[in-house]
Design a protein around this motif. Sequence first.
Motif, short mmCIF file in Angstrom:
data_model
loop_
_atom_site.label_atom_id
_atom_site.label_comp_id
_atom_site.label_asym_id
_atom_site.label_seq_id
_atom_site.Cartn_x
_atom_site.Cartn_y
_atom_site.Cartn_z
N ILE A 377 0.83 -1.20 0.00
CA ILE A 377 0.00 0.00 0.00
C ILE A 377 0.87 1.26 0.00
N ALA A 378 1.93 1.24 0.78
CA ALA A 378 2.84 2.39 0.80
C ALA A 378 3.42 2.63 -0.58
N THR A 379 3.79 1.55 -1.28
CA THR A 379 4.34 1.68 -2.64
C THR A 379 3.31 2.25 -3.60
N GLN A 380 2.05 1.77 -3.48
CA GLN A 380 0.99 2.28 -4.35
C GLN A 380 0.73 3.78 -4.11
N LEU A 381 0.75 4.18 -2.84
CA LEU A 381 0.55 5.60 -2.53
C LEU A 381 1.68 6.45 -3.10
N ARG A 382 2.92 5.97 -2.95
CA ARG A 382 4.07 6.71 -3.50
C ARG A 382 3.97 6.81 -5.02
N ASN A 383 3.58 5.70 -5.67
CA ASN A 383 3.44 5.72 -7.13
C ASN A 383 2.34 6.69 -7.57
N ALA A 384 1.38 6.94 -6.67
CA ALA A 384 0.30 7.88 -6.97
C ALA A 384 0.67 9.32 -6.60
N GLY A 385 1.93 9.50 -6.14
CA GLY A 385 2.41 10.85 -5.85
C GLY A 385 2.18 11.33 -4.43
N VAL A 386 1.85 10.39 -3.52
CA VAL A 386 1.61 10.78 -2.13
C VAL A 386 2.87 10.48 -1.32
N SER A 387 3.38 11.50 -0.60
CA SER A 387 4.56 11.30 0.24
C SER A 387 4.19 10.39 1.41
N THR A 388 4.84 9.23 1.47
CA THR A 388 4.40 8.17 2.38
C THR A 388 5.58 7.58 3.13
N GLU A 389 5.38 7.34 4.44
CA GLU A 389 6.38 6.67 5.25
C GLU A 389 5.82 5.34 5.74
N LEU A 390 6.62 4.30 5.62
CA LEU A 390 6.24 2.96 6.10
C LEU A 390 6.86 2.78 7.48
N TYR A 391 6.01 2.58 8.50
CA TYR A 391 6.54 2.39 9.84
C TYR A 391 7.19 1.01 9.92
N PRO A 392 8.42 0.92 10.40
CA PRO A 392 9.16 -0.35 10.29
C PRO A 392 8.65 -1.43 11.25
N GLY A 393 8.37 -2.60 10.67
CA GLY A 393 7.99 -3.76 11.49
C GLY A 393 6.61 -3.60 12.10
N GLY A 394 5.98 -4.72 12.42
CA GLY A 394 4.69 -4.68 13.11
C GLY A 394 4.88 -4.05 14.47
N ALA A 395 4.04 -3.08 14.81
CA ALA A 395 4.24 -2.34 16.06
C ALA A 395 2.91 -2.10 16.75
N ARG A 396 2.99 -1.85 18.04
CA ARG A 396 1.78 -1.47 18.77
C ARG A 396 1.26 -0.16 18.20
N LEU A 397 -0.06 -0.09 18.04
CA LEU A 397 -0.67 1.08 17.41
C LEU A 397 -0.33 2.36 18.16
#
Length: 455
Positions: A377-397
Motif C-alpha cells: 500500500i505504501a508503494t501504491q501511494l508513492r506511485n500515486a504521488g503521495v509522500s508516504t512513510e512505512l513504519y518499520p515492522g509490526g508495532a503497537r498502534l
Amino acid sequence: MNKIKPTLVQGTRDYGPEMMHKRNLIIHTIKEVFEKYAFQPLETPAMERLDTLTGKYGEEGDRLIFRILNSGDFKKEVDPQTWNHAESSALAALICEKALRYDLTVPFARYVAMNMYSLALPFKRYQIQLVWRADRPQKGRFREFYQCDADVVGSSSLWQEVELLLIYTEVFQKLNIPVTIRINNRKLLNALAAKAGAGERFATFVIILDKLDKIGKEEVIKEWLNAGFSPEGIDALSRWIFDENPNLEQVREALARDEEGIQELEFILKHLRSLSAAAPVRFDPTLARGLDYYTGTVFEVVVRGVDVGSVGGGGRYNDLTGIFGVEGIPGVGISFGLDRILIAMEELGLFDGQLPLKSTVLVTALSEDQMPDAARIATQLRNAGVSTELYPGGARLKKSLAYAHKTSIPFAVIIGENEAKKHTVLLKNMLSGDQIEVQTEQLIARKDDFFQLKK
C-alpha cells in the motif's frame, strides 16, 4: 579508547531536518528569482590559492581568511631563524599556500579570468555555496555560512544595477520580509572623503565610516578627527551626512559640483522606481561596504524590526579581474546572507504554514504478518504521488501513532488482521482524530479526496 564529548566548532551549527526545510525554502525562492532574470548556475572549489584571496578584502578582511596548512612537514621548508623570530602573519604566508574562500565574488573573478575567451559577455551567474570567515561568533554572525550571489560581468551599463535591485525587491517580497535596501556610490564617498581632508587616505576614511552601526555617530567623528582629517571638513559633513533621510540635492550642494556618483545614483533610482514603485530603496551616504574592490554603486539590505545585521549586500567592481591579468572587465553583483535571512524569518514567524510536511501518510501494520500488505500500500501511494512513510515492522498502534504525532504526519493508514482479510485499511486523520474504514483500491483512487487537512 577515550570518549570524546560531542561539540561543534565555535561559529558553526548543525542543520536538522526542520532547519533544512527552512533553508531550502529560502534557497528555492532565491534560485527561482535568479533564473527568472536569466542568471546561470556556477560552483567553485571551497579552497583557493591564498594569493588569490589576500589583498581583496582590506586589512581586516585579510585577517579573517581561514588559512590551510601545507601538507606534510611544512616546518622543514622554513629556516629555523625565520621560524623562531618571524611575525605570525609572515610565518603563515610561508606555511600556507591555500585558504578557504572568504566570499564568492573573488573566486568568481578568478573563474572569469581563467575562462574569459569562452564566455559570452555579459556573463550572468548565480552561486549558492558555503564561505568561511575567522570572525568572532555572535548573533547572526557565523564562521561558516552560505552566500547566495548574483553577478554580471562584461557590462558597465547601470541597467544592471537596476535589475539587481529588482531581484532584491522581488525575493524579499516573496519571502514576506520587510527590508530597507540602502544604496550609495563609492565615487561619491571619494568626493566626501576629499572634502573631509582625507587626501590619499580614502581607505582609512571608509573603514571608520563603516563602523557607524557599531560605534555610533559621535565615535565615528572622534575617530576621523583622531586620524587627522580636517576639522572644518568633518564639521561640514557631519551637519547632514548622518541625517535619517538625506537626499542627493544636499550632497550636490555640499560638494558644490555634480559628481559622477550623484548622476549614477539618480539614474538608478529614477529607473528603478519607474519599474517598481514599491522597491524599498533608500539613499544612504554613510553606506561604505568595507571591501576594497568596490568602485561604484554599493548596496546593503537590512530587515526592519529585527536586529540581525545586514541580510544582503554588494556593488560594482569595475576592475576585479585586472588582478588576474584580465583588464577592463566591469562587474556588479549582489549577495544574500542565507543564515541571517533564516534567523529573521524565524523571529518574524514567517515560516508558519510554509514548511513542507515530513510526509503526508504513515502506513503502519499491527503485526509483522501484515507488513507485506503495508509495504504494498505504501508503494501504491508513492506511485500515486503521495509522500508516504512505512513504519518499520509490526508495532503497537499506540507507538506508531505517537510517532506520527511527534513528526507531524497528518494521516495514518492502519492495517490489522481484520483489515488484511477484507482488503481494507483504517484511515485516521491525526489532526481531528476521525477515522474511517476504506477499501484499499478506493484509498488510492480517491487520494485527493481522502488526504485533505480538515480539523
